[in-house]
Design an enzyme around this catalytic site. Sequence first.
Site, PDB file in Angstrom:
ATOM      1  N   ASP A 168     -18.404 -49.714  -5.474  1.00  0.00           N
ATOM      2  CA  ASP A 168     -17.380 -50.039  -5.616  1.00  0.00           C
ATOM      3  C   ASP A 168     -16.235 -48.985  -5.622  1.00  0.00           C
ATOM      4  O   ASP A 168     -15.041 -49.001  -5.564  1.00  0.00           O
ATOM      5  CB  ASP A 168     -17.011 -50.607  -6.974  1.00  0.00           C
TER       6      ASP A 168
HETATM    7  C1  GLC Z   1     -15.494 -48.869 -11.751  1.00  0.00           C
HETATM    8  C2  GLC Z   1     -16.981 -48.627 -11.865  1.00  0.00           C
HETATM    9  C3  GLC Z   1     -17.777 -49.356 -11.057  1.00  0.00           C
HETATM   10  C4  GLC Z   1     -17.430 -50.855 -11.021  1.00  0.00           C
HETATM   11  C5  GLC Z   1     -16.118 -51.002 -10.953  1.00  0.00           C
HETATM   12  C6  GLC Z   1     -15.810 -52.640 -11.089  1.00  0.00           C
HETATM   13  O1  GLC Z   1     -14.992 -48.282 -10.467  1.00  0.00           O
HETATM   14  O2  GLC Z   1     -17.139 -47.159 -11.641  1.00  0.00           O
HETATM   15  O3  GLC Z   1     -19.221 -49.043 -11.459  1.00  0.00           O
HETATM   16  O4  GLC Z   1     -18.418 -51.387 -10.288  1.00  0.00           O
HETATM   17  O5  GLC Z   1     -15.298 -50.229 -11.736  1.00  0.00           O
HETATM   18  O6  GLC Z   1     -14.503 -52.738 -10.940  1.00  0.00           O
HETATM   19  C1  GLC Z   2     -21.198 -51.983 -10.862  1.00  0.00           C
HETATM   20  C2  GLC Z   2     -20.767 -53.198 -10.214  1.00  0.00           C
HETATM   21  C3  GLC Z   2     -21.656 -53.411  -9.033  1.00  0.00           C
HETATM   22  C4  GLC Z   2     -21.423 -52.505  -8.136  1.00  0.00           C
HETATM   23  C5  GLC Z   2     -21.906 -50.902  -8.577  1.00  0.00           C
HETATM   24  C6  GLC Z   2     -21.719 -49.703  -7.904  1.00  0.00           C
HETATM   25  O1  GLC Z   2     -22.442 -51.867 -11.392  1.00  0.00           O
HETATM   26  O2  GLC Z   2     -21.065 -54.234 -11.299  1.00  0.00           O
HETATM   27  O3  GLC Z   2     -21.166 -54.408  -8.267  1.00  0.00           O
HETATM   28  O4  GLC Z   2     -22.220 -52.450  -6.980  1.00  0.00           O
HETATM   29  O5  GLC Z   2     -20.874 -50.638  -9.918  1.00  0.00           O
HETATM   30  O6  GLC Z   2     -20.291 -49.157  -7.588  1.00  0.00           O
END
Ligand code: GLC
Ligand code: GLC
Length: 811
Positions: A483
């Site tokens: 993300d």
């Molecule tokens: C932040 C986190 C990530 C998560 C995302 C969700 O970027 O670092 O782990 O998946 O928020 O919006």
């Molecule tokens: C968080 C989110 C997941 C994403 C991950 C890596 O765990 O829930 O959707 O893939 O972060 O950013």
Amino acid sequence: MQFGHFDDARREYVITTPRTPLPWINYLGSERFFTLLSNTAGGYSFYLDARLRRLTRYRYNNAPLDSEGFHIYVKDGESVWNPGWQPVQADLDSYVCRHGLGYTVIEGAKGGVRAEQTLFVPLGGDCLLMRLRVTNESGAEKRLSVFPYIEFCLWDAMDDSSNFQRNFSTGEVEIEGAAIYHKTEYRERRDHYAVFWADRVPDGFDTAREKFLGTYGSPARPAAVFGAGCTGSVAHGWQPIAAQQFDLTLAPGASETIIFGLGYVENPREEKWEAPGVVNKTRAREMAARCASPAQFDAALEALAAYWDGLLGRYQVSSGEEKLDRMVNIWNQYQCMVTFNMSRSASYFESGMGRGMGFRDSCQDLLGFVHMIPERARARILDIAATQFPDGSAYHQYQPLTKKGNLDVGSGFNDDPLWLIAGVDAYLRETGDFGILDEIVPFDNDESLSQPLLEHLRRSFRFTKTHLGPHGLPLIGRADWNDCLNLNCFSEHPGESFQITGPSEGPVAESVFIGGMFVKYGRAWAAICRRVGLMEEADEAEAAVSRMEQAVLTAGWDGAWFRRAYDAFGQVVGGKECEEGQIFIEPQGMCVMAGIGKDSGQAAQALESVKERLDTKYGIVLLQPAYTRYHLELGEISSYPPGYKENAGIFCHNNPWIIAAETVVGHGDRAFDLYSRIAPAWREEISDLHKMEPYVYSQMIAGKDAKNFGQAKNSWLTGTAAWNFYVISQYILGVKPDWDGLKIDPCIPAGWDGYKISRSFRNAVYDIRIENPGHVCRGVKRVTADGREISGNVLPVFSDGRTHEVVVTLG
Ligand code: GLC
Ligand code: GLC
């Protein structure tokens, strides 16, 4: 250092001090009513949706920590204490908390009095039950008072924590006998209320927080408990609560038991009132009558244990390795149920307000859940697919109550569509239920846009196929699985969301990772097409997959590992020429799992590079070298300090991808070594460093660049649970559901002599004994089922309700 121990026979984690490094929690409820409960009785309850139907209030990120919950005060003369230590924090003579499967028992003793609090959510019931047992262990008569206390939340947790100008005027309750009804907003549009009841009429009560705690009081020192007792207050606005007082006289050795409940009730519109302004309480009374007696309480607790016996019994290993058995047989599967229910919505790190059900998250959660309750997995697949956009792309999340997609975290994450294929593929293998492909499912929850599920998968595949960049690799969109890899975002202003700022999709930035996914799940799609007779479409899909494989092996290959991406300027991300972030874990795992480069040696080489550059004693970090400054062209990933989260943390979720990849190239020893590095049971001894619960996976362990290397965060709600169960049960222990049977293909440490697995699969039980006389990592030499030799390594679908003895010889 440990703060407790596993009790495998009872399937409990036993916490022996309330001073754990952080609250260690459990999840009560697995259907509609849920409670998060810490080892000191902190936590909160909600119905279906942690944001929209919050029953009790919880203040995140507060000091002192974890002070709202389901506390009981014991007043013994001048001495006031809680069996769970919080919130009064009076020293106890003894303390123990047992977190079990769907229930928790907290027991404390002080000054000759023992108080035991048992909490669970009964199957089929929309309530939390709590039993208090108080015993006088002293030699003299005791006159005690006990006070349960909860604080109601005014339903929408977000509004409740921000809109005080309204909310301080809306709170309303009713009191009747042993029950306190919370009916805020019931007068107008709501047709639901909460009820707190006891199995007997109390000696006193309060429903206004100010009266129970005192105007400047705190849960650590409630005025009513430390002073003259409950005041009989009736809340009008402000903060409605439920507090009760029971005065007990206990002879030496005598016990007293009180049963409490916290329920959620919905009334049909036409049955809202029993008199003008008076809530119709019929359903609440019925609910209490079903579970208020000690015998009913015990029966419901036994039913819960039987339920878990059944669920966990579907996959049990007996390996002689205690930690492995405990993870596979109990805790990893338990966590898979919790992630299935919660997605990423409510934990002690997810506030329940921000994130609902994640599209990609919930699809992946199915991998670890589908064997337990395939019917619920089926319903979930249809819910998720119904939020998909007609072009195959997806909202990033949807709200569990409404089941509608919301744009809070946007859309345009270009890996999302392919995860739907992954989830459906897992379901088809488990069940063989190809009928699901004919289910008619809306797009974007619009019935007029309904199509068979098969068409949804087709559009998932087509979306990626038609969104390719200059190198023939998939366009990344806002981000892919990571993300925080926001290649089209270019955020320069604080407060902007990295996930919704900038154009949703640039024409240049590409993801090698999605390329790997397209090969893996594109093949699954092609196989599904073939199975349902769409031969031409299957051929076309395979051709597209082959083209992608070539693109990954050329533009996606850096010389010794797979590149991560191309940014919006066409520059390599995750390559040796990069100043920082030269190698990333995700494409190594996904591409090798997809079999890319397996024959040409690139797969093994990529894994060797992971070992050289990303390995640590606590797991594999996400990338190296960590980003030490903000890179505008990369986004959130470079916003984290080095070693945390996506910036070179040990992001546990994708460690199992490498584990699976290692089995693809036959490295059983390495695979199991990696498995045990992040598995919580192996980390129990370093609980003081790890900080989080030693019975469940956390999303992240701080990486080697971090000050707190080895410290975990974000326990419970992580794709790590499903992926680890999937990988240990299918890739290492090697029992893989397949369309036409159960495939046996272990990849284990060569030193293992063998192990046993009991697996329920499509209405039969497979009792499998695996023997490894030649001490190999991989290779099935001989298989017998019920004494008869089978050719190949796929056990037939017996489907006869019986148990079948299977012996597998490796060699
Ligand atoms: C932040 C986190 C990530 C998560 C995302 C969700 O970027 O670092 O782990 O998946 O928020 O919006
Ligand atoms: C968080 C989110 C997941 C994403 C991950 C890596 O765990 O829930 O959707 O893939 O972060 O950013």
